[in-house]
Enzyme design. Structure first.
Site, short mmCIF file in Angstrom:
data_model
loop_
_atom_site.label_atom_id
_atom_site.label_comp_id
_atom_site.label_asym_id
_atom_site.label_seq_id
_atom_site.Cartn_x
_atom_site.Cartn_y
_atom_site.Cartn_z
CG HIS A 1 4.69 -3.95 5.06
ND1 HIS A 1 4.14 -2.81 5.92
CD2 HIS A 1 6.05 -3.89 5.31
CE1 HIS A 1 5.03 -2.28 6.60
NE2 HIS A 1 5.94 -2.97 6.29
CB CYS B 1 9.40 -1.26 9.18
SG CYS B 1 8.13 -0.89 7.94
CG HIS C 1 9.50 -6.64 6.72
ND1 HIS C 1 9.58 -6.46 7.94
CD2 HIS C 1 9.19 -5.36 6.22
CE1 HIS C 1 9.46 -5.13 8.20
NE2 HIS C 1 8.95 -4.58 7.18
CD GLU C 2 9.08 -5.03 2.41
OE1 GLU C 2 7.81 -4.31 2.64
OE2 GLU C 2 10.15 -4.75 3.23
#
Length: 138
Positions: A132, A87, A128-129
């Site tokens: 976040h 990341c 993954h985003e």
């Protein structure tokens, strides 16, 4: 406008608020910031530039274009697997569980509702985003 990358785990762990039309400038800045880091990064969420809104931008590995999603939600997933990810906001690699195929509901830059299916590495980037956006750090 390119913005600095946020590296504070405390900030990144805060779940993001829904994006609105007022956040379209943030989406543009996020796109510019990802473009500036294209050699080291394939996706970013708005909290990575210090704005706690549910916006992601990523490089679609099939079309080779950057794509923006506001308020993305995974509505279906299949094919779980384990992987390691890096990341831009954090040092090192970390283990993560992802899904090979996902269906995502989101708003585009014109705030139109969309639903799309993704697979492979593009699906992994999106997951993954969205993590976040949810304040989840791998």
């Amino acid at each position: 406008m390119q913005r600095p990358v946020m590296t504070s785990p405390a900030f990144l762990r805060i779940p993001s608020a829904p994006a609105t039309a007022d956040d379209l400038g943030v989406a543009a800045d996020l796109d510019d910031t990802l473009a500036a880091h294209a050699d080291a990064c394939v996706g970013m969420a708005a909290n990575m530039i210090g704005v706690s809104r549910r916006i992601i931008v990523f490089a679609d590995q099939e079309t080779r274009r950057r794509m923006t999603m506001l308020n993305p939600r995974i509505v279906a997933k299949s094919g779980p697997y384990r992987t390691e990810e890096g990341c831009l906001s954090l040092d090192g690699m970390r283990a993560a569980e992802r899904y090979e195929r996902i269906t995502v509901t989101y708003q585009d830059r014109r705030l139109r509702e969309r639903t799309a299916r993704f697979e492979g590495f593009t699906a992994q980037i999106i997951q993954h985003e969205i993590d976040h956006c949810d304040g989840v750090l791998i």
